[in-house]
Design a protein around this motif. Sequence first.
Motif, PDB file in Angstrom:
ATOM      1  N   SER A 162      -5.384  -4.442  -8.095  1.00 15.35           N
ATOM      2  CA  SER A 162      -4.673  -3.253  -8.584  1.00 15.35           C
ATOM      3  C   SER A 162      -3.926  -4.173  -9.099  1.00 15.35           C
ATOM      4  O   SER A 162      -3.876  -5.375  -9.154  1.00 15.35           O
ATOM      5  CB  SER A 162      -4.269  -2.772  -7.601  1.00 15.35           C
ATOM      6  N   THR A 210       1.052   2.844   5.167  1.00 15.15           N
ATOM      7  CA  THR A 210       1.109   2.091   6.150  1.00 15.15           C
ATOM      8  C   THR A 210       0.176   2.732   7.211  1.00 15.15           C
ATOM      9  O   THR A 210      -0.120   1.416   8.683  1.00 15.15           O
ATOM     10  CB  THR A 210       2.630   1.313   6.406  1.00 15.15           C
ATOM     11  N   THR A 233       0.864  -0.701   0.197  1.00 17.45           N
ATOM     12  CA  THR A 233       0.139   0.301   0.298  1.00 17.45           C
ATOM     13  C   THR A 233       0.537   1.079   0.250  1.00 17.45           C
ATOM     14  O   THR A 233       2.278   1.107   0.229  1.00 17.45           O
ATOM     15  CB  THR A 233      -0.815  -0.227   1.537  1.00 17.45           C
ATOM     16  N   SER A 234       0.095   2.405  -0.733  1.00 16.66           N
ATOM     17  CA  SER A 234       0.792   3.760  -0.682  1.00 16.66           C
ATOM     18  C   SER A 234       1.694   4.499   0.739  1.00 16.66           C
ATOM     19  O   SER A 234       1.734   4.850   1.030  1.00 16.66           O
ATOM     20  CB  SER A 234       0.611   4.401  -1.577  1.00 16.66           C
ATOM     21  N   VAL A 268      -2.836  -1.044   7.324  1.00 17.72           N
ATOM     22  CA  VAL A 268      -2.669  -0.617   7.218  1.00 17.72           C
ATOM     23  C   VAL A 268      -3.385   0.467   8.766  1.00 17.72           C
ATOM     24  O   VAL A 268      -4.371   0.381   9.240  1.00 17.72           O
ATOM     25  CB  VAL A 268      -3.139   0.462   5.913  1.00 17.72           C
ATOM     26  N   ILE A 313      -5.892  -5.955   4.101  1.00 20.13           N
ATOM     27  CA  ILE A 313      -6.393  -5.968   3.056  1.00 20.13           C
ATOM     28  C   ILE A 313      -5.564  -7.214   2.302  1.00 20.13           C
ATOM     29  O   ILE A 313      -4.769  -7.368   2.249  1.00 20.13           O
ATOM     30  CB  ILE A 313      -5.813  -5.274   1.864  1.00 20.13           C
ATOM     31  N   SER A 333      -3.418   3.905  -1.071  1.00 21.56           N
ATOM     32  CA  SER A 333      -4.091   3.343  -2.472  1.00 21.56           C
ATOM     33  C   SER A 333      -3.238   1.928  -1.531  1.00 21.56           C
ATOM     34  O   SER A 333      -2.163   1.694  -2.005  1.00 21.56           O
ATOM     35  CB  SER A 333      -3.178   3.919  -3.745  1.00 21.56           C
ATOM     36  N   VAL A 334      -4.113   0.969  -3.296  1.00 19.27           N
ATOM     37  CA  VAL A 334      -3.547  -0.486  -2.844  1.00 19.27           C
ATOM     38  C   VAL A 334      -2.774  -1.286  -4.057  1.00 19.27           C
ATOM     39  O   VAL A 334      -3.531  -0.722  -5.034  1.00 19.27           O
ATOM     40  CB  VAL A 334      -4.531  -1.683  -3.019  1.00 19.27           C
ATOM     41  N   THR A 375       1.648   6.680  -6.761  1.00 17.50           N
ATOM     42  CA  THR A 375       0.844   6.710  -7.022  1.00 17.50           C
ATOM     43  C   THR A 375      -0.111   7.576  -7.890  1.00 17.50           C
ATOM     44  O   THR A 375      -1.507   7.091  -8.032  1.00 17.50           O
ATOM     45  CB  THR A 375      -0.256   6.987  -4.940  1.00 17.50           C
TER      46      THR A 375
END
Length: 795
Positions: free
Chosen positions: A282, A231, A228-229, A323, A311, A250-251, A511
């Motif tokens: 993604s 955490t 992920t963008s 996250v 996720i 974002s994933v 991202t």
Amino acid sequence: MKLACCLALLAFHLTAQTQLPTITKVDNFGGASALSASAYAFVTGTNLGTNPEVLLGATQCELFYISDTVLSFQVPSGTATGASTVTVQTAAGTSHPFAVAITPTSPAIVDRNLIPPAGYFTSLTSNLLKFPTPSPGDYVYVFVDGVGPSRPPVPPQIQIDGNNVPVLSAGTNVLYIGPSLTASLGEVPEFEIRIPSLPGGKHTLQAIAGGLASPAVTFTIINNGLFTSQTGLTFNAAQGGPAVPSQSFSVLSGSGTINFSVVTNTIGGGAWLSAAPVAGGSTVDTAGAPIQVQANASKLATGAYYGNVTIASPDAPNSPQSVTVVLNVSATAAPSIDKTGLIFVRNTTGPNPPAQTVTAFNPSAGPVSFTASLQGAGASFFQVTPATGAVASGQSQPINVQLATAIPVGVTMAQLTLSFSDGTIRTVSLLLIVAAGVGSSADSATPDTSSCTPTKLLPVFTLLGDSFSVPAAWPTAIQAMIVDDCSNPMNAGEAVVSFNNGDPAISLQFTAAGTWSGTWPPGNPRASVVLTLAAAQAGTRLTGSAQITGGVNANPTVPQVSTGGVVDTAAYGSPVAPGDLIAIFGADLSANIAGAASLPLPDQLLTTSVSIDGQSIPLLYTSRGQVNAVVPYSLPTDVRHQLLAQRDNSLSVPQSVIVGVARPGVFTIDSSGSGQGEIFTVDSAGNQILADKSAPAKAGDILVIYCSGLGAVTPPLVAGTATPLTFLTTTVDTLTATIGGMPAVVMFSGLTPGSSGLYQVNAVVPAGLPDSDTTPLQLTISGQQSAIVTLAVGM
């Protein structure tokens, strides 16, 4: 008397002879004997270090590193091809000539032991990040010497697993050699490549120049899998106040297309956390799938609440990922703004671009007023409306920023300061790019850059501004917009943020167009902390940097895992391996010291627990700054996993941990990872005796070597359970050992019976070793070598 004089003279000549320099090998970076013009070479021998000179034929060469056994020199640029000789001259005399061949090229990939950090790859941003194990999609530099004398260097063919990898740019850089990496070479050719989409594990790297191939080297690729963008996210709300704005992450996919699901979980406070959408997909090399996160504090008392967004994907080897979300509910909450940086682009003859908006939000129960002001060299080029105003509770106020007239060509910075009536100050960086050939219009946000040649990158922080004040341990979102001085967004390359308070540097993820994001869990409280963003664009060698300054406040009792703080307990290195005894370093990980009392090991000590990819791991020991644990055998290898610590109802920000196939390490007496190893002989009564200078091992003795990180075992075990006493549990892969540089017969490698996570190797001391209290020992398994430790060997 005459005989005595003759003997004395003979002794003098013999002494002088023993001091003469002797050459045993001349080779290049890759260990090959071929040399070429402008390339670097190494002389190995004895008695080399007394004011030496190296001659290639009759030409003196420039020296870069000098020791008694190794010299490094550069082949002069005009050296002709063909047969030649190398000699070393010292105060004691001249060595015998050593024959060498000079070829048009002598490609060699620079050895990992000669440059920091360890590995064949270096990052684009001046080695701010370590690349011992790259991942697919990483942009990296490879140093290849011996490609010919031309500067800039002509790119060689670079191959991974025999397949060509495009060279994106070519240049040179300074390398450092020697035991302490303090002696610098000159400019060594470096070539930028992008790691292709390949599975995690071992791969080969080779360079071909002038029809000659370099010696192949082996490296490990780590699968990023699902990531992920951000955490972690932190929300600040007022008790009984309005709902605060949502935040997003974002994933991302490290390989192919990943389908995922999203769920939320809270620790205390009820169902205050939500995320949408709850499923998505993604694809690698895209900006990823955005997830909106909302925290609802309407029914919560003051305090800090923790939760996570999880996720999960059946397509990823490191599923699930998490996250961490912190919701801080206080009596009052300060106004916030949605961005801390804006970029404007204008042509010298075109119209001004559209106005841009900064939105201020008031989370408090009552209204707040504000005043907007402009500072800096470019302040006169901007206009702000409204300059003053008020924001009602739970409402947002757009503040428009637009350009004035009569703006000169160039790059100009200014700062917008928003001063609120509650004492809060928020700042916004304003970047203005005015260049001939860069057009803009009121109805188009896309400039025409076709006739503009960029020379540098211009990063702007857009989620964390100057004069920031953040609590330690809680996740702080960092975002930046990166463009060049022609306004082209940087969509490929590397963006790294470093900190002057001792926190490790972090890498930002791409991202969106020109947008790079990451999470900083501040580790070291300090009144003044400087953040430096260094950016390097792929394929262009454009670089740029930006700085902001703020403060980090102490935040006790919140668990924090240090970036890069997960290491094996024998040599304190990474990656770690399945079944490995690991140390997890950080802060406030536990309220007190505690240790496991029996086997199987518990997954919680006091109120501390640790998970990897959502799987609880067995714990041996916990304290405020360190937790010792065992890595599950079930984790996929050569993958980047995620480790999360929990203490009471508090969660750490997840940290990345690489799990490799093996990470052999021998335990040492002083727990430093070097020096006297935990290596024992066994007497006739079965007693283990440390093989040190007081009881050296002898040829034929069977050694018991205690170690960690030897990887998978058979029959398989569950981590944290006791190794059986009734049968042996051995390593799946074959282990080899050297003692004093000589191969040793290995009789057993596996887990120590009755223990958990402790490996042992039984090996035979080879004959012919000289007596020494510091005989080196090294283990190798799955292509990985342990750090060298020592034992005593004697009669």
